[in-house]
Write an enzyme that holds these catalytic residues in place. Sequence first.
Site, mmCIF file in Angstrom:
data_model
loop_
_atom_site.group_PDB
_atom_site.id
_atom_site.type_symbol
_atom_site.label_atom_id
_atom_site.label_comp_id
_atom_site.label_asym_id
_atom_site.label_seq_id
_atom_site.Cartn_x
_atom_site.Cartn_y
_atom_site.Cartn_z
ATOM 1 N N ASP A 1 0.837 -1.196 0.000
ATOM 2 C CA ASP A 1 0.000 0.000 0.000
ATOM 3 C C ASP A 1 0.878 1.254 0.000
ATOM 4 O O ASP A 1 2.044 1.204 0.411
ATOM 5 C CB ASP A 1 -0.879 0.043 1.263
ATOM 6 C CG ASP A 1 -1.856 -1.116 1.312
ATOM 7 O OD1 ASP A 1 -2.163 -1.686 0.251
ATOM 8 O OD2 ASP A 1 -2.313 -1.438 2.426
HETATM 9 N N1 URA Z 1 -1.243 -5.839 4.050
HETATM 10 C C1 URA Z 1 -1.724 -4.580 4.043
HETATM 11 O O1 URA Z 1 -2.728 -4.287 4.663
HETATM 12 N N2 URA Z 1 -1.048 -3.659 3.322
HETATM 13 C C2 URA Z 1 0.093 -3.923 2.658
HETATM 14 O O2 URA Z 1 0.668 -3.027 2.048
HETATM 15 C C3 URA Z 1 0.568 -5.232 2.683
HETATM 16 C C4 URA Z 1 -0.114 -6.180 3.392
#
Ligand code: URA
Length: 243
Positions: free
Chosen positions: A105
Site C-alpha cells: 500500500d
Molecule cells: N497488508 C496490508 O494491509 N497492506 C500492505 O501493504 C501489505 C499487506
Amino acid sequence: MPRMRLDKLLAHLNCGSRKEVQVMIRAGRVQVDGTVERDPAAKVDADNAQVALDGQVQQYQAQRYYMLNKPAGVITASRDARHDTVLDLFPEEMRRGLFAVGRLDKDTEGLLIVTDDGALSHALMSPVKHVYKVYEAVVEGDLLPDAATRFAAGLALKDGTVCLPARLEPLAGGDVQRVRVTLREGKYHQVKRMIAAVGGAVVQLRRVQMGGLQLDPELAAGAFRPLTEQELALLQQPTQESI
Ligand code: URA
C-alpha cells in the site's frame, strides 16, 4: 555476425529507452571499441563490439534483482501521472523492464523486490506457492484476547472472506503496541483487514521478510541495492516453515 543499430543495442543493454539512448549517443557519451560514436544509426557488431556509456563497458545482463526499502508515500506501480511510484526511486536509465513483485500500500514501508524476471515474480506471487511474508505493524486499539488463536485458525475478515492460517505475535514496543504478522497469501489490505477483524487498527506497517529473504536493516528508506546471489537463492527456495 549480427549488426545492429547502436541505439537499439544500447536499449537492449538496458541503458534507457530508444529515445533516451539517442540523446546519450548524440551527446558523445557512448564509445564503440574505444572511439566516440555520435550516430545513433551506426551499425555495430552486437556480439563483439565493446560499447561503453560514460566510460563504463555495457554488457548484457542476465536478469536484474533489487531489494528496495519502500518508503511510505509512493505507490507500487511502474508509472503514474499523479503519484510518485517505486520505480521513480530508480534512475531513469535503469527503469526499463523493471517492475515490483507484488504490491505494498502507499503508506506501507519495507521490503519490495524489483526485477525484470517475470517468472520469479509469478512464482513469488502464486497463491499455490504460499511464500511467507512477514510484516511488523504498530497497532492501536485493544486486540481481542484470542486474536493470535483466531489468526492461526484462519481468520474471517469483516466482509466474510476467510484467510489462510497466519501468525500474530507481540513484539516488544515500549509505549506503542507492536506486532509481527506472518502470512502466506496476499489479499488486498490483508494485514490491515486482519487486524481490524480482531479489534485493532494498523497505524504503521512495514514488510520485513519475503520467503527466506529479510530486509537489509542497513538499507535506508527509499534506497535499493542488487540482491546477492545468496539472497536470490533464499528468495527462491521453498518455504520450510509452517504456520
Ligand atoms: N497488508 C496490508 O494491509 N497492506 C500492505 O501493504 C501489505 C499487506
